[in-house]
Each structure stands twice: as C-alpha cells, then as structure tokens.
Design an enzyme around this catalytic site. Structure first.
Site, PDB file in Angstrom:
ATOM      1  N   MET A 189      -4.753 -38.130  -2.603  1.00  0.00           N
ATOM      2  CA  MET A 189      -3.293 -38.052  -2.599  1.00  0.00           C
ATOM      3  C   MET A 189      -2.713 -39.248  -1.852  1.00  0.00           C
ATOM      4  O   MET A 189      -1.602 -39.187  -1.316  1.00  0.00           O
ATOM      5  CB  MET A 189      -2.816 -36.736  -1.985  1.00  0.00           C
ATOM      6  CG  MET A 189      -3.194 -35.525  -2.800  1.00  0.00           C
ATOM      7  SD  MET A 189      -2.102 -34.095  -2.578  1.00  0.00           S
ATOM      8  CE  MET A 189      -2.264 -33.794  -0.825  1.00  0.00           C
ATOM      9  N   GLY A 190      -3.484 -40.343  -1.833  1.00  0.00           N
ATOM     10  CA  GLY A 190      -3.009 -41.524  -1.129  1.00  0.00           C
ATOM     11  C   GLY A 190      -3.147 -41.373   0.376  1.00  0.00           C
ATOM     12  O   GLY A 190      -3.924 -40.549   0.858  1.00  0.00           O
ATOM     13  N   LEU A 219      -4.644 -43.371   2.364  1.00  0.00           N
ATOM     14  CA  LEU A 219      -6.090 -43.508   2.456  1.00  0.00           C
ATOM     15  C   LEU A 219      -6.542 -43.821   3.876  1.00  0.00           C
ATOM     16  O   LEU A 219      -5.856 -44.489   4.642  1.00  0.00           O
ATOM     17  CB  LEU A 219      -6.569 -44.607   1.514  1.00  0.00           C
ATOM     18  CG  LEU A 219      -6.230 -44.434   0.024  1.00  0.00           C
ATOM     19  CD1 LEU A 219      -6.844 -45.573  -0.787  1.00  0.00           C
ATOM     20  CD2 LEU A 219      -6.681 -43.086  -0.504  1.00  0.00           C
ATOM     21  N   GLU A 272     -10.613 -43.934   6.303  1.00  0.00           N
ATOM     22  CA  GLU A 272     -12.034 -44.217   6.173  1.00  0.00           C
ATOM     23  C   GLU A 272     -12.781 -43.103   5.449  1.00  0.00           C
ATOM     24  O   GLU A 272     -13.805 -43.365   4.783  1.00  0.00           O
ATOM     25  CB  GLU A 272     -12.659 -44.461   7.552  1.00  0.00           C
ATOM     26  CG  GLU A 272     -14.127 -44.843   7.519  1.00  0.00           C
ATOM     27  CD  GLU A 272     -14.423 -46.058   6.650  1.00  0.00           C
ATOM     28  OE1 GLU A 272     -15.499 -46.076   6.011  1.00  0.00           O
ATOM     29  OE2 GLU A 272     -13.595 -46.995   6.615  1.00  0.00           O
ATOM     30  N   HIS A 292     -11.733 -41.447   2.804  1.00  0.00           N
ATOM     31  CA  HIS A 292     -11.626 -41.768   1.378  1.00  0.00           C
ATOM     32  C   HIS A 292     -12.524 -42.961   1.015  1.00  0.00           C
ATOM     33  O   HIS A 292     -13.208 -42.948  -0.011  1.00  0.00           O
ATOM     34  CB  HIS A 292     -10.175 -42.113   1.015  1.00  0.00           C
ATOM     35  CG  HIS A 292      -9.199 -41.005   1.243  1.00  0.00           C
ATOM     36  ND1 HIS A 292      -8.246 -41.055   2.242  1.00  0.00           N
ATOM     37  CD2 HIS A 292      -9.025 -39.814   0.612  1.00  0.00           C
ATOM     38  CE1 HIS A 292      -7.518 -39.959   2.205  1.00  0.00           C
ATOM     39  NE2 HIS A 292      -7.973 -39.184   1.232  1.00  0.00           N
ATOM     40  N   GLN A 303     -16.470 -33.293   2.763  1.00  0.00           N
ATOM     41  CA  GLN A 303     -16.817 -31.990   3.324  1.00  0.00           C
ATOM     42  C   GLN A 303     -15.726 -31.430   4.231  1.00  0.00           C
ATOM     43  O   GLN A 303     -15.684 -30.231   4.474  1.00  0.00           O
ATOM     44  CB  GLN A 303     -18.130 -32.087   4.103  1.00  0.00           C
ATOM     45  CG  GLN A 303     -18.633 -30.755   4.658  1.00  0.00           C
ATOM     46  CD  GLN A 303     -19.845 -30.910   5.538  1.00  0.00           C
ATOM     47  OE1 GLN A 303     -20.845 -31.482   5.115  1.00  0.00           O
ATOM     48  NE2 GLN A 303     -19.754 -30.429   6.778  1.00  0.00           N
ATOM     49  N   ASP A 338     -12.729 -30.775   3.688  1.00  0.00           N
ATOM     50  CA  ASP A 338     -12.044 -29.715   2.944  1.00  0.00           C
ATOM     51  C   ASP A 338     -13.108 -28.824   2.292  1.00  0.00           C
ATOM     52  O   ASP A 338     -13.252 -28.786   1.075  1.00  0.00           O
ATOM     53  CB  ASP A 338     -11.120 -30.326   1.898  1.00  0.00           C
ATOM     54  CG  ASP A 338     -10.088 -31.242   2.533  1.00  0.00           C
ATOM     55  OD1 ASP A 338      -9.228 -30.742   3.262  1.00  0.00           O
ATOM     56  OD2 ASP A 338     -10.169 -32.467   2.313  1.00  0.00           O
ATOM     57  N   SER A 373      -7.976 -37.295   8.750  1.00  0.00           N
ATOM     58  CA  SER A 373      -7.089 -36.639   7.797  1.00  0.00           C
ATOM     59  C   SER A 373      -5.850 -37.495   7.622  1.00  0.00           C
ATOM     60  O   SER A 373      -5.390 -38.156   8.576  1.00  0.00           O
ATOM     61  CB  SER A 373      -6.679 -35.250   8.294  1.00  0.00           C
ATOM     62  OG  SER A 373      -5.632 -34.700   7.502  1.00  0.00           O
ATOM     63  N   SER A 374      -5.297 -37.497   6.418  1.00  0.00           N
ATOM     64  CA  SER A 374      -4.053 -38.237   6.183  1.00  0.00           C
ATOM     65  C   SER A 374      -2.931 -37.717   7.060  1.00  0.00           C
ATOM     66  O   SER A 374      -2.008 -38.455   7.409  1.00  0.00           O
ATOM     67  CB  SER A 374      -3.658 -38.125   4.702  1.00  0.00           C
ATOM     68  OG  SER A 374      -4.638 -38.717   3.872  1.00  0.00           O
TER      69      SER A 374
END
Length: 384
Positions: free
Chosen positions: A81-82, A84, A86, A88, A217, A219, A254-255
């Site tokens: 979901m953008g 971004l 590390e 991702h 992992q 999530d 986390s974003s």
C-alpha cells in the site's frame, strides 16, 4: 530470434490505445530514458539500464505479463500500500532472487479500512517510494538478480470498476470473505479488514498472474488468510513469507510507525517485549495457555500502569487489544499447545494520541494526534 519476437510484441503493445503508461515510454519510443523511476535526470550509465515500467491500467500490465510468459520468464508479486520501508524492500529482494521479474503493486485499498479507521491519513509517499524502488533495482542489477519490471499503481475505479468500494456491513459489492478465519483476532477488532484484503488480493492475483506472491510475517494472520485463499480457490501460485523486519530494539517495521514520534515509539516496544516473555515460557517447557501468556499480560499491564501514573507531558498511553496464543492454521485460540503443531503468539495495541505535547518535541507525522495501531507476532515452532 527471441529478441525479434519480443520487439514485435512490444511494438504491437505500444500501438494499443488501452496500454496507457504513466512516466514510462515503451521501447518503441525514441525516449527510452523516461522509463527511469526517478523524478530527477535519468542516469545513463552503461552499467545500469532502468527498465521498470509503471502501469495505472490493467491492459498494459497484462500485455507485459504475456510477453514475459512467452519468453519463459517468472514473475514474483509484492503487494503493498505504498509508504515503503525496509520490510517491503526485503520482500522485493527475496522475489528477485527467486524470479526473473518482480511486480510491485502500490494501492491503498479502501475496503480493508473500516468506516471510522485511518484511510484518509494513511501515508502516501509515491515519490520516495519510486526512488527507493529505483535504487533497489540498481542494486539488483549489480547482483545479476531478477529486476523490478513493473509497478502497478491503479486508481480505485480500476480496482472496483462496477460499484464504489463499500466498507459498511454487510456492504454492497463483490467481496471474498474467509469465515471464520477472517473474523478472529484482527478480524474481530476490524470487521471488514480481511474481507478487503482477500478481495483486493484476488484482484491483484488475477491481474498480475504471478508465479509467486510475497508477504511479510509481521501481518501473520494476513499470511494465513492468503494461504487459505490460494488453496481454496485453486490459484496457481506459491505463497512466500518473508521474516519480520525490525528496529534494533525489536520494534516491527510498519508504514504506520511514521505517526508515532519519539515518545510513543519508545513505549510501543512494550508489545514485542510482552510477546518475548511469553516465548520464553514456551522455550522453558510450558504448554498451557495460562502458563505461557501470564508474563506477557503482566508486562503489558505494568507498562500501562507506569504510563498512566506519569505526567501527561511525558507519558504515552496505550490500550491492549489482545494478546493471543493461536493455532497456526485456524488462528483459533488454544488452551493447551500441541507442540508437534506449534502456535502463533500475536498481539495488538493502540497507541493513544499524545497528551500535552512539549515545544520542539518530535511527534511524528500528524503531530501525535493520530492513534496508531501496532501489531506483532512470534511463531512458536513445533518441537520435533
């Protein structure tokens, strides 16, 4: 001969009015440098040729996927979901090590946000995301790994072509629900979350037709939902799970961490600390739910009480949603572990808005006013 065939296929794709690319010029264009992801002047080093294409519509991406298939190339999809980070990028690296081509989707999916959740404030960092992917693609090229061939960044009309997305219950639209798996834990707290996740992932899988899909992992319940989705609907792809990426003190990346600020970030590590205490109980031979979880509950309670007793200008208050010991396949709560199956320790807390912010205090995006939900987990491996 293969190069000639590919050249002809791409020229036909360029003539198609349905293949609308943004910030990318196909190979039949006289301006190939515009395919560079960076918004700065494209690099022209002979050692690195940017090749990532950005698609906002389905037809052009499908044509690329067809071309890759005809050339016996494999695709790994990394849905995001953008915003971004590390975590991702580690998934993109894993995908590039196992496939010739990587597709990255960037889409903030509205149907996984409840009516009163943080959709409007979810971080949107397109320019920096593209710079990160460009730098990573350069790294992959130097390693002779697979490359980031496509970024798929659709709008909501593309992803939900018939009706506007609906986050109400029961809602109007075409949805996929995973029951009862999607109603447990995160699903209990966020009733439409996994309905939205399963629905958008099915759309992405149908559009991109990947050989492998990559999720983190962190999530953990989402990964269980995706595995079930792929199995139940006979989707022809592998599900690959990358390890949770963490800060040095253990905080899961986390974003949403950009909202925390220093005060809440330092207290938010309490969730991981609590789960680690439960993990130690398992390692010491405990198998009953109460024996494993009580130190985790006690640690979270102690930190809560400490914060509640502090001056409002210094504290970071939070609420514990759940701390769970669940079956690794069904996500149902366990009263006693079967050590041959293992289990999943997981938890969620909500960091409350900052009280009495101090002058010059680092409060994060949103000035400390946005509640931040943190989740984390530890997999308890089976005992042989």
């Amino acid at each position: 001969m293969l190069q000639l065939l590919r050249h002809q296929l791409v020229r036909r794709a360029c003539r198609s009015s349905s293949a609308r690319f943004a910030r990318v010029i196909p190979r039949c264009s006289p301006k190939p440098a515009a395919r560079d992801l960076s918004t700065t002047v494209p690099l022209r080093s002979s050692a690195f040729a940017p090749q990532t294409q950005i698609f906002h519509d389905v037809a052009g991406l499908r044509q690329l996927r067809k071309d890759l298939l005809l050339n016996n190339r494999t695709v790994g999809l990394v849905p995001t979901m953008g915003a971004l980070h590390e975590g991702h990028l580690s998934l993109v690296r894993q995908a590039a090590s196992e496939n010739t081509d990587v597709f990255v989707s960037v889409y903030v999916n509205p149907t996984q946000f409840g009516l009163n959740e943080d959709l409007a404030s979810y971080p949107k960092t397109w320019e920096s995301d593209m710079r990160m992917l460009h730098a990573l693609d350069r790294e992959l090229a130097s390693l002779s790994h697979g490359r980031v061939s496509a970024v798929f960044a659709p709008n909501t009309k593309t992803m939900y072509p018939t009706l506007p997305p609906d986050s109400s219950i029961p809602g109007v639209g075409s949805f996929i629900e995973m029951r009862p798996l999607g109603q447990l834990l995160e699903g209990a707290s966020r009733p439409v979350f996994f309905r939205g996740v399963a629905t958008v992932c099915m759309k992405l899988f149908n559009i991109c037709a990947p050989d492998r899909v990559y999720f983190g992992q962190k999530d953990i319940q989402q990964t269980v939902v995706i595995r079930r989705l792929v199995k139940d609907f006979h989707l022809n792809m592998e599900v690959k799970i990358g390890p949770t990426q963490r800060e040095e003190d253990g905080l899961a990346l986390s974003s949403r961490n950009v909202y925390l600020g220093l005060r809440r970030r330092n207290v938010g590590i309490a969730l991981n600390q609590s789960l680690r205490k439960a993990e130690e109980q398992y390692k010491s031979g405990k198998r009953k739910r109460g024996d494993i979880l009580w130190p985790a509950m006690a640690h979270a309670d102690r930190i809560q009480l400490e914060q509640d007793s502090m001056d409002p200008a210094k504290r970071a208050r939070f609420e514990v949603d759940y701390i769970s010991l669940a079956d690794p396949v069904t996500m149902e709560e366990l009263e006693e572990m079967d050590e041959t199956r293992g289990a999943i320790l997981s938890g969620a807390i909500k960091m409350l808005p900052v009280e009495s912010p101090r002058d010059g205090e680092e409060l994060g995006v949103g000035g400390g006013l946005i509640p931040v939900r943190l989740i984390d987990n530890i997999v308890l491996d089976p005992v042989a």
